[in-house]
Motif scaffolding. Sequence first.
Motif, PDB file in Angstrom:
ATOM      1  N   VAL A 151      -6.970  -4.278   2.873  1.00 40.46           N
ATOM      2  CA  VAL A 151      -6.696  -2.899   2.415  1.00 40.46           C
ATOM      3  C   VAL A 151      -6.376  -1.979   3.652  1.00 40.46           C
ATOM      4  CG1 VAL A 151      -7.213  -0.913   1.029  1.00 40.46           C
ATOM      5  CG2 VAL A 151      -8.140  -2.992   0.373  1.00 40.46           C
ATOM      6  N   ALA A 152      -7.485  -2.057   4.486  1.00 36.40           N
ATOM      7  CA  ALA A 152      -6.918  -1.283   5.843  1.00 36.40           C
ATOM      8  C   ALA A 152      -5.790  -1.607   6.431  1.00 36.40           C
ATOM      9  CB  ALA A 152      -8.429  -1.235   6.580  1.00 36.40           C
ATOM     10  N   GLY A 153      -5.701  -2.947   6.609  1.00 37.08           N
ATOM     11  CA  GLY A 153      -4.407  -3.690   7.295  1.00 37.08           C
ATOM     12  C   GLY A 153      -3.209  -2.956   6.786  1.00 37.08           C
ATOM     13  N   SER A 154      -3.214  -3.296   5.446  1.00 35.09           N
ATOM     14  CA  SER A 154      -1.970  -2.388   4.428  1.00 35.09           C
ATOM     15  C   SER A 154      -1.799  -1.184   4.870  1.00 35.09           C
ATOM     16  CB  SER A 154      -2.212  -2.724   3.171  1.00 35.09           C
ATOM     17  OG  SER A 154      -1.906  -4.189   2.761  1.00 35.09           O
ATOM     18  N   ALA A 155      -2.793  -0.373   4.924  1.00 35.19           N
ATOM     19  CA  ALA A 155      -2.688   1.162   5.250  1.00 35.19           C
ATOM     20  C   ALA A 155      -2.195   1.114   6.535  1.00 35.19           C
ATOM     21  CB  ALA A 155      -4.093   1.813   5.110  1.00 35.19           C
ATOM     22  N   ALA A 156      -2.625   0.633   7.519  1.00 34.32           N
ATOM     23  CA  ALA A 156      -2.284   0.574   8.947  1.00 34.32           C
ATOM     24  C   ALA A 156      -0.733   0.305   9.180  1.00 34.32           C
ATOM     25  CB  ALA A 156      -2.966  -0.095   9.954  1.00 34.32           C
ATOM     26  N   GLU A 157      -0.337  -0.864   8.427  1.00 31.64           N
ATOM     27  CA  GLU A 157       1.022  -1.300   8.531  1.00 31.64           C
ATOM     28  C   GLU A 157       2.098  -0.356   7.932  1.00 31.64           C
ATOM     29  OE1 GLU A 157       2.826  -3.954   6.271  1.00 31.64           O
ATOM     30  OE2 GLU A 157       3.968  -4.603   8.007  1.00 31.64           O
ATOM     31  N   ALA A 158       1.630   0.637   6.931  1.00 33.68           N
ATOM     32  CA  ALA A 158       2.370   1.600   6.299  1.00 33.68           C
ATOM     33  C   ALA A 158       3.756   1.418   6.048  1.00 33.68           C
ATOM     34  CB  ALA A 158       2.365   2.868   7.549  1.00 33.68           C
ATOM     35  N   ASP A 159       3.895   0.064   5.233  1.00 32.07           N
ATOM     36  CA  ASP A 159       5.177   0.000   4.880  1.00 32.07           C
ATOM     37  C   ASP A 159       5.501   0.644   3.617  1.00 32.07           C
ATOM     38  OD1 ASP A 159       7.471  -1.749   3.582  1.00 32.07           O
ATOM     39  OD2 ASP A 159       6.959  -3.366   4.809  1.00 32.07           O
ATOM     40  N   PRO A 160       6.740   1.463   3.787  1.00 28.76           N
ATOM     41  CA  PRO A 160       7.123   2.166   2.548  1.00 28.76           C
ATOM     42  C   PRO A 160       7.354   1.438   1.298  1.00 28.76           C
ATOM     43  CG  PRO A 160       8.937   1.771   3.984  1.00 28.76           C
ATOM     44  CD  PRO A 160       7.718   1.248   4.637  1.00 28.76           C
ATOM     45  N   SER A 161       7.391  -0.065   1.399  1.00 25.84           N
ATOM     46  CA  SER A 161       7.592  -0.540  -0.088  1.00 25.84           C
ATOM     47  C   SER A 161       6.372  -1.422  -0.158  1.00 25.84           C
ATOM     48  CB  SER A 161       8.812  -1.466   0.245  1.00 25.84           C
ATOM     49  OG  SER A 161       9.889  -0.663   0.393  1.00 25.84           O
ATOM     50  N   GLY A 162       5.269  -1.201   0.465  1.00 19.58           N
ATOM     51  CA  GLY A 162       4.071  -1.654   0.204  1.00 19.58           C
ATOM     52  C   GLY A 162       2.992  -1.204  -1.200  1.00 19.58           C
ATOM     53  N   ASP A 163       2.269  -1.922  -1.657  1.00 18.38           N
ATOM     54  CA  ASP A 163       1.791  -1.471  -2.970  1.00 18.38           C
ATOM     55  C   ASP A 163       0.604  -0.355  -2.581  1.00 18.38           C
ATOM     56  OD1 ASP A 163       2.276  -4.771  -3.584  1.00 18.38           O
ATOM     57  OD2 ASP A 163       3.072  -3.250  -4.747  1.00 18.38           O
ATOM     58  N   TRP A 164      -0.116  -0.429  -1.372  1.00 16.95           N
ATOM     59  CA  TRP A 164      -1.294   0.515  -1.435  1.00 16.95           C
ATOM     60  C   TRP A 164      -0.897   1.702  -0.879  1.00 16.95           C
ATOM     61  CZ3 TRP A 164      -6.085   0.118  -2.666  1.00 16.95           C
ATOM     62  CH2 TRP A 164      -6.544  -0.681  -2.922  1.00 16.95           C
ATOM     63  N   GLY A 165       0.470   1.855  -0.284  1.00 10.22           N
ATOM     64  CA  GLY A 165       0.663   3.263  -0.077  1.00 10.22           C
ATOM     65  C   GLY A 165       0.880   4.379  -1.044  1.00 10.22           C
ATOM     66  N   PRO A 166       1.620   3.952  -2.188  1.00  9.43           N
ATOM     67  CA  PRO A 166       1.819   4.694  -3.145  1.00  9.43           C
ATOM     68  C   PRO A 166       0.454   5.224  -3.741  1.00  9.43           C
ATOM     69  CG  PRO A 166       3.366   3.138  -3.286  1.00  9.43           C
ATOM     70  CD  PRO A 166       2.594   3.001  -2.263  1.00  9.43           C
ATOM     71  N   VAL A 167      -0.519   4.294  -4.032  1.00  5.00           N
ATOM     72  CA  VAL A 167      -1.593   3.954  -4.668  1.00  5.00           C
ATOM     73  C   VAL A 167      -2.674   5.380  -3.836  1.00  5.00           C
ATOM     74  CG1 VAL A 167      -3.734   3.084  -5.289  1.00  5.00           C
ATOM     75  CG2 VAL A 167      -1.544   2.159  -5.766  1.00  5.00           C
ATOM     76  N   MET A 168      -2.831   5.213  -2.501  1.00  4.04           N
ATOM     77  CA  MET A 168      -3.286   5.779  -1.667  1.00  4.04           C
ATOM     78  C   MET A 168      -2.959   7.464  -1.811  1.00  4.04           C
ATOM     79  SD  MET A 168      -3.970   3.384   1.622  1.00  4.04           S
ATOM     80  CE  MET A 168      -4.563   4.767   2.767  1.00  4.04           C
ATOM     81  N   LEU A 169      -1.703   7.539  -1.852  1.00  2.77           N
ATOM     82  CA  LEU A 169      -1.002   8.861  -1.877  1.00  2.77           C
ATOM     83  C   LEU A 169      -1.507   9.610  -3.359  1.00  2.77           C
ATOM     84  CD1 LEU A 169       2.307   8.743  -0.204  1.00  2.77           C
ATOM     85  CD2 LEU A 169       0.271  10.004   0.748  1.00  2.77           C
ATOM     86  N   ALA A 170      -1.374   8.728  -4.378  1.00  5.00           N
ATOM     87  CA  ALA A 170      -1.677   9.271  -5.610  1.00  5.00           C
ATOM     88  C   ALA A 170      -3.105   9.918  -5.792  1.00  5.00           C
ATOM     89  CB  ALA A 170      -1.235   8.133  -6.643  1.00  5.00           C
ATOM     90  N   LEU A 171      -3.810   8.945  -5.236  1.00  2.00           N
ATOM     91  CA  LEU A 171      -5.401   9.296  -5.409  1.00  2.00           C
ATOM     92  C   LEU A 171      -5.851  10.253  -4.528  1.00  2.00           C
ATOM     93  CD1 LEU A 171      -7.067   5.762  -6.268  1.00  2.00           C
ATOM     94  CD2 LEU A 171      -6.340   7.743  -7.713  1.00  2.00           C
TER      95      LEU A 171
END
Lengths: 299, 177
Positions: free
Chosen positions: A112-132
């Motif tokens: 999860v942390a790696g995805s967050a750090a990668e900050a891909d605009p089309s990744g799945d974690w970004g929108p979820v993190m911003l929504a919550l």
Amino acid sequence: MRPNAFGYARPDRVEEALALLAEHGEDAKPLAGGQSLVPLMKLRVVYPYVVVDLNRIAGLDELTLDDEWLSVGALTRHVAVQRHPGVRAALPLVAEAVDDLADIQVRNLGTVAGSAAEADPSGDWGPVMLALGGEVVCRSTTGRRVVPIDGFFVDYLTSDILPTELIETVRLRRPPAARSGSAYLKLERRVGDFAVVSAAVSISLDADGRCADAGVGIGGVGLTPFKATAAEARLRGAVVDADVLDEAAALIRDAVAPLDDGRGPAWYKRDMAGVFFRRAAERALARAGTSSPPEEERP
Amino acid sequence: MWSADDRVPMRVTVNGTVYDTAATPRTLLVHLLREDLDLTGPHVGCVVGRCGACTVIWEGKVVKSCMVLAVQADGTEVETVEGLADPDGTLHPLQESFWANDAAECGYCTPGMLMAACGLLRENPAPDDAAIRRGISGNLCRCTGYVNIVKAIADAAVAMADAEADDAVVAATAKGE
């Protein structure tokens, strides 16, 4: 095809890892899941002089769900979140995002942390993190920095983390247990692809059925994951019916700046951002325990 | 810390055999397996970690060995397709089923498909079609269209469940139940 030649360190304590990052700075990259880093190194897009392998450090894989937060550590793998029954029940948008994330091989190792750090605009974690919403705790040899998630995605593939830092914790805010619902929907060409667009919606209702709070994150619509603040504001305080959803979708379409690329033209992504927001919001509302707004003809 | 030219000593157990070897940091696990250990079952199909032809089971987890550094596997256990069949050559039910269902054409994706399927059935011994398709979604096949592969995995799941049931009956009979 093969990564560049690099030095390799395998610390067994986080303090050692941080010391190495402090020493080498931009010349070093931490290795967690490697599911983004290793392919980028194989493509020679990224070529660190030193790789700091975190995987022998104990205790970095926390996964805690309490009344207020979902917290994960630096080495918490996607699959652990996916399989946590409490998370699926309390935060369906999280479970659904990980269900759609890449494939089992990537989910087994990727973090999860790696995805967050990668900050891909089309990744799945970004929108979820911003929504919550929530925070990312970044740690270096000089201490800790708490970065609100709203400010964490800075630019294309660029998060706020410094080369000398590791993510210690990603903490996501959990909506109130009663009268809350969430959903994650993704438009993808092939199962597990990065999103063409995606929508993460979290909605909480008050006792009168009005929207008490809303979080909306959209993927695939610009250089970073997108927080739809205007749409959120439109939802808050409203009895969310079809008209309100239409207006919120229009606000999203007006606000996003998607790119023309291999996943689709900008106009299509703009349209689909509105469509997928609407569908995710309807699902979130249904889960919040109210009847869905009257189904109008879908665009 | 090791420098780029160092050969990092490592011990890795592959299909039950312990190998004491060494690898430079940039060596990928798939290359260690193929080039140093002569286990050419895992295939290299793409650069970007998408095709899954390199899939192995690492410490019990289905992973793509082209996205793991060999040195990360020091002290760990890896299973490749070479380890599926019994030492006496008896094929694994998945291999039998792939053969019976014509689930391989060029065979390039097959080792990865078999290992992904093996991992799937360990987690979920009775997957439905949707679960099978999800379970192999990290493995690309350019030949078959996946239909026979999915059927082969479904048939293997049934065969393995039957075999387990038979074993249980045998064991119970032996105990005089």
